[in-house]
Design a protein around this motif. Structure first.
Motif, PDB file in Angstrom:
ATOM      1  N   HIS A 145       1.066  -0.886   0.124  1.00  0.00           N
ATOM      2  CA  HIS A 145       0.194   0.184   0.188  1.00  0.00           C
ATOM      3  C   HIS A 145       0.834   1.022   0.047  1.00  0.00           C
ATOM      4  O   HIS A 145       0.478   1.954   0.773  1.00  0.00           O
ATOM      5  CB  HIS A 145      -1.025  -0.208   1.865  1.00  0.00           C
ATOM      6  CG  HIS A 145      -1.808  -1.226   1.045  1.00  0.00           C
ATOM      7  ND1 HIS A 145      -3.039  -1.303   0.527  1.00  0.00           N
ATOM      8  CD2 HIS A 145      -2.083  -2.767   2.090  1.00  0.00           C
ATOM      9  CE1 HIS A 145      -3.426  -3.166   0.669  1.00  0.00           C
ATOM     10  NE2 HIS A 145      -2.435  -3.042   2.212  1.00  0.00           N
ATOM     11  N   SER A 146       1.739   1.411  -1.106  1.00  0.00           N
ATOM     12  CA  SER A 146       1.829   2.747  -0.874  1.00  0.00           C
ATOM     13  C   SER A 146       1.857   3.919  -1.689  1.00  0.00           C
ATOM     14  O   SER A 146       0.237   4.213  -2.317  1.00  0.00           O
ATOM     15  CB  SER A 146       3.846   2.179  -2.043  1.00  0.00           C
ATOM     16  OG  SER A 146       4.992   2.813  -1.629  1.00  0.00           O
ATOM     17  N   CYS A 147       3.031   4.764  -2.417  1.00  0.00           N
ATOM     18  CA  CYS A 147       1.704   5.925  -2.686  1.00  0.00           C
ATOM     19  C   CYS A 147       3.443   6.221  -3.672  1.00  0.00           C
ATOM     20  O   CYS A 147       4.022   5.868  -3.703  1.00  0.00           O
ATOM     21  CB  CYS A 147       1.434   6.973  -1.980  1.00  0.00           C
ATOM     22  SG  CYS A 147       3.274   7.667  -1.016  1.00  0.00           S
ATOM     23  N   ASN A 148       3.007   7.461  -4.187  1.00  0.00           N
ATOM     24  CA  ASN A 148       4.159   8.111  -5.332  1.00  0.00           C
ATOM     25  C   ASN A 148       4.985   7.446  -6.040  1.00  0.00           C
ATOM     26  O   ASN A 148       6.210   7.316  -5.885  1.00  0.00           O
ATOM     27  CB  ASN A 148       5.004   8.971  -4.467  1.00  0.00           C
ATOM     28  CG  ASN A 148       3.476   9.912  -3.503  1.00  0.00           C
ATOM     29  OD1 ASN A 148       2.500  10.729  -4.320  1.00  0.00           O
ATOM     30  ND2 ASN A 148       4.540  10.956  -2.655  1.00  0.00           N
ATOM     31  N   TYR A 149       4.253   6.451  -6.525  1.00  0.00           N
ATOM     32  CA  TYR A 149       4.795   5.380  -8.083  1.00  0.00           C
ATOM     33  C   TYR A 149       6.189   6.137  -9.401  1.00  0.00           C
ATOM     34  O   TYR A 149       6.565   5.861  -9.395  1.00  0.00           O
ATOM     35  CB  TYR A 149       3.920   4.263  -8.621  1.00  0.00           C
ATOM     36  CG  TYR A 149       3.708   3.349  -7.210  1.00  0.00           C
ATOM     37  CD1 TYR A 149       3.816   2.506  -7.207  1.00  0.00           C
ATOM     38  CD2 TYR A 149       2.210   4.518  -7.036  1.00  0.00           C
ATOM     39  CE1 TYR A 149       3.672   1.832  -5.911  1.00  0.00           C
ATOM     40  CE2 TYR A 149       1.312   3.442  -5.876  1.00  0.00           C
ATOM     41  CZ  TYR A 149       2.258   2.387  -5.296  1.00  0.00           C
ATOM     42  OH  TYR A 149       1.166   1.427  -4.971  1.00  0.00           O
ATOM     43  N   GLY A 150       4.548   7.114  -9.084  1.00  0.00           N
ATOM     44  CA  GLY A 150       5.893   8.026 -10.526  1.00  0.00           C
ATOM     45  C   GLY A 150       6.731   8.134 -10.126  1.00  0.00           C
ATOM     46  O   GLY A 150       8.331   8.811  -9.593  1.00  0.00           O
TER      47      GLY A 150
END
Lengths: 327, 315
Positions: free
Chosen positions: B251-256
């Motif tokens: 459940h992560s974020c900011n993959y860019g």
């Protein structure tokens, strides 16, 4: 009346320019393999006057037998880029699989294309550019030439160290022979073939009947391509190293080396201008050198990355068949 | 003399006097046409490392997020960077790509299909290489967003990607810290994209370096955000949230990688103005502080374990 004459004269003059190349300033077009463009150089001022885009990787060129279109190969772009050979104006594109090096047969019937990456030697109908025959004779077909009677075609197979020949009438293979380490440039010369060996120290002379080597000449390590100055009867070999790179001038009859020019920057294809100056693409230097063969001195012109094939529009003044290696 | 030309001249010298003698000696001269490109990759890679170092080190000293008593764990990341940017990996990847792409394209051509390039598919793009470059950059960054997001979704894939996240001393050197298998998957991923839209043009190597710089810089140990520009380009603060302890795993974020646009569109963006500690608390210590080989071995072990382990049933 005067107005009418002028009105008629203008398109006639344009037609004359187009037909004979009379008034168009002569140009050199160099194919920048490393940056998807061709540089157009004004041969008078030695200035780059235009840079035209291609898809990916322009390498070599061929003039259609009617001299109306200059085709530039774009291997990884899978296309021919057409240009006006007199004015350098773009003339559209043709989809072709992996064209690396090419030449029209002397009888103008076929166009043979070496698809280096895909290991094909493709034979196209010269008029329609439809594929007629595909040979898979070795790996990495590099350069090619024909017998002057259009009977045979010869293609160097760079990765499998071989020379492949096929019959143009029947489109059937004749032979594939081991020729030496990493063969590249091929030229029919006085009833024999000259083949450059990049992995060895020079060139070999080959009997076109059976592919047997009849002679070796040490021109320098990394002998890459071969060109004939028909007017002055000099055979040039570009030697791309390792180490210092050179251009060898040979007697085309005896194959004796007459002179070796030190040419830093990796000489590749060359063109001979009517004034005798030699225009040389320097692969590693991003430059074209313009050399006086009498003194060995040269000017350089900055072009794009990895300049490879080189076309001089002045070749149109020559009669007969024009190829990249005999202009 | 432009910097572009200077690099070409350096690459030419490197090719003529260092690489070609080796190719000539071992009878590999058929690669002569391509060896110049390898030298260019190395020269540009070396330049990228030098520039990144010159920019990031002063900034990391000036405004560090964290102070570390010793930087031993960072040394392994330096090795990863040199291996990936300057060393043998770009050349091996290239050779592999070249062979596979040749075989695949050859098969297609034999069936009568000539693969297109983006600028041959969209005629309006031809002759506008700068525009084409940015379209390629957007497509590849979009593809990378999904590659990255999926690497956090599948258990076995994350077992490999955990190596990248295990670093508690995250610095600008950490960008290339990846498991070899993870690099292989990335390679295959972009290989498929490359076949679909054509290989991106290489006429703007400096722009490619700029994009790689953004990715390295986003890992830097710098207390820095770009303010409003953060919506356009990934910043160290934005990417740090992706590496935060709380964001490790599924459940992560900011993959860019370069553009936060994809995170915004797919609702995975987190622009919180905070700088959190990094790492993956669940990963073995060897992944964080082990040697290069220990990390690779540990990552492979975790990968095979996750791959062959029975699936957990939902409670």
């Amino acid at each position: 009346m005067i107005t009418r004459r002028l009105t008629l004269a203008t398109p006639l003059a344009l037609l004359a320019t187009r037909a004979f190349g009379a008034a168009a300033p002569p140009f050199c077009m160099v194919m920048n393999s490393g940056e998807a463009s061709v540089s157009v150089i004004d041969m008078g001022s030695k200035q780059v006057i235009n840079t035209l885009p291609t898809y990916r990787e322009p390498s070599h060129w061929a003039l259609t037998p009617d001299r109306q279109t200059l085709y530039v190969c774009d291997a990884s772009g899978n296309a021919f880029f057409g240009f006006d050979p007199v004015t350098a104006a773009a003339k559209g594109r043709v989809k072709i699989a992996d064209p690396y090096q090419l030449a029209y047969s002397p009888d103008a019937k076929y166009l043979v294309v070496n698809a280096l990456r895909l290991n094909h030697v493709d034979v196209y109908d010269a008029a329609t550019l439809t594929l007629v025959k595909r040979f898979k004779a070795g790996q990495w077909p590099s350069h090619l030439d024909y017998s002057p009677d259009s009977r045979w075609c010869f293609s160097s197979q760079q990765k499998t160290n071989a020379l492949f020949s096929f019959d143009m009438a029947t489109l059937t293979p004749r032979w594939t022979v081991p020729i030496g380490d990493t063969p590249a440039g091929v030229l029919w010369l006085n009833g024999k073939l000259i083949v450059c060996l990049m992995g060895e120290n020079g060139i070999v002379e080959v009997d076109p009947v059976n592919g047997h080597i009849t002679r070796r000449v040490a021109t320098g390590p990394g002998a890459h391509n071969v060109f004939l100055d028909e007017t002055r009867q000099i055979l040039y070999i570009s030697n791309r190293g390792p180490g210092d790179t050179t251009l060898s001038a040979l007697d085309p009859v005896t194959l004796d080396i007459k002179r070796t020019y030190t040419m830093p920057g990796g000489p590749d294809d060359i063109g001979i201008a009517p004034d005798g100056k030699i225009w040389i693409a320097l692969r590693f230097a991003e430059q074209v050198a313009v050399m006086d063969p009498d003194t060995g001195t040269y000017d350089t012109i900055d072009v794009g990355r990895s300049p490879h094939g080189l076309y001089l529009s002045t070749c149109l003044s020559q009669k007969g068949r024009l190829t990249a290696q005999t202009v | 003399m432009s910097i572009d030309r200077l690099f070409s001249i350096l690459a030419g010298r490197m090719d003529q006097y260092a690489v070609l003698p080796i190719l000539y000696h071992f009878h590999w001269m058929e690669w002569d046409d391509l060896s110049f490109d390898w030298c260019l990759v190395c020269i540009y890679g070396l330049f990228a490392v030098i520039i990144t170092y010159a920019v990031c080190v002063p900034l990391e000293l000036w405004r560090p997020v964290e102070h570390w008593p010793n930087q031993k764990a960072v040394l392994v990341d330096v090795f990863y960077t040199l291996l990936n940017r300057v060393g043998i990996i770009p050349i091996v990847s290239f050779l592999l790509f070249y062979q596979v792409q040749t075989a695949f394209t050859g098969g297609l051509v034999d069936m009568g299909f000539i693969p297109p390039t983006l600028d041959s598919l969209i005629p309006g793009l031809f002759g506008h290489p700068f525009v084409t470059f940015w379209i390629y950059a957007l497509i590849l960054d979009f593809a990378d967003y999904w590659r990255h997001r999926l690497s956090h979704t599948f258990r076995a894939w994350y077992a490999l990607h955990a190596l990248h996240h295990a670093q508690r001393q995250m610095s600008f050197w950490s960008d290339d810290r990846n498991h070899f298998f993870d690099d292989c998957i990335s390679f295959l991923w972009f290989f498929v994209i490359g076949l679909a839209i054509g290989i991106p043009p290489l006429q703007f190597p400096l722009l490619i370096l700029l994009l790689r710089f953004v990715e390295s810089f986003s890992h830097a140990n710098i207390k820095l955000s770009y303010g409003k520009l953060e919506w356009l380009v990934v910043s160290p603060r934005f990417h740090r949230l992706h590496h935060a302890l709380r964001a490790a795993g599924h459940h992560s974020c900011n993959y860019g990688g370069v553009f936060p646009l994809w995170d915004i569109i797919f609702r995975t963006a987190d622009f919180s103005p905070i700088w959190l500690a990094t790492g993956d608390a669940k990963s073995p210590e060897a992944l964080a502080t082990g040697s290069y080989l220990q990390q690779q071995f540990c990552g492979a072990k975790m990968f095979f374990k996750a791959l062959f382990a029975p699936k957990k049933k939902a409670a």
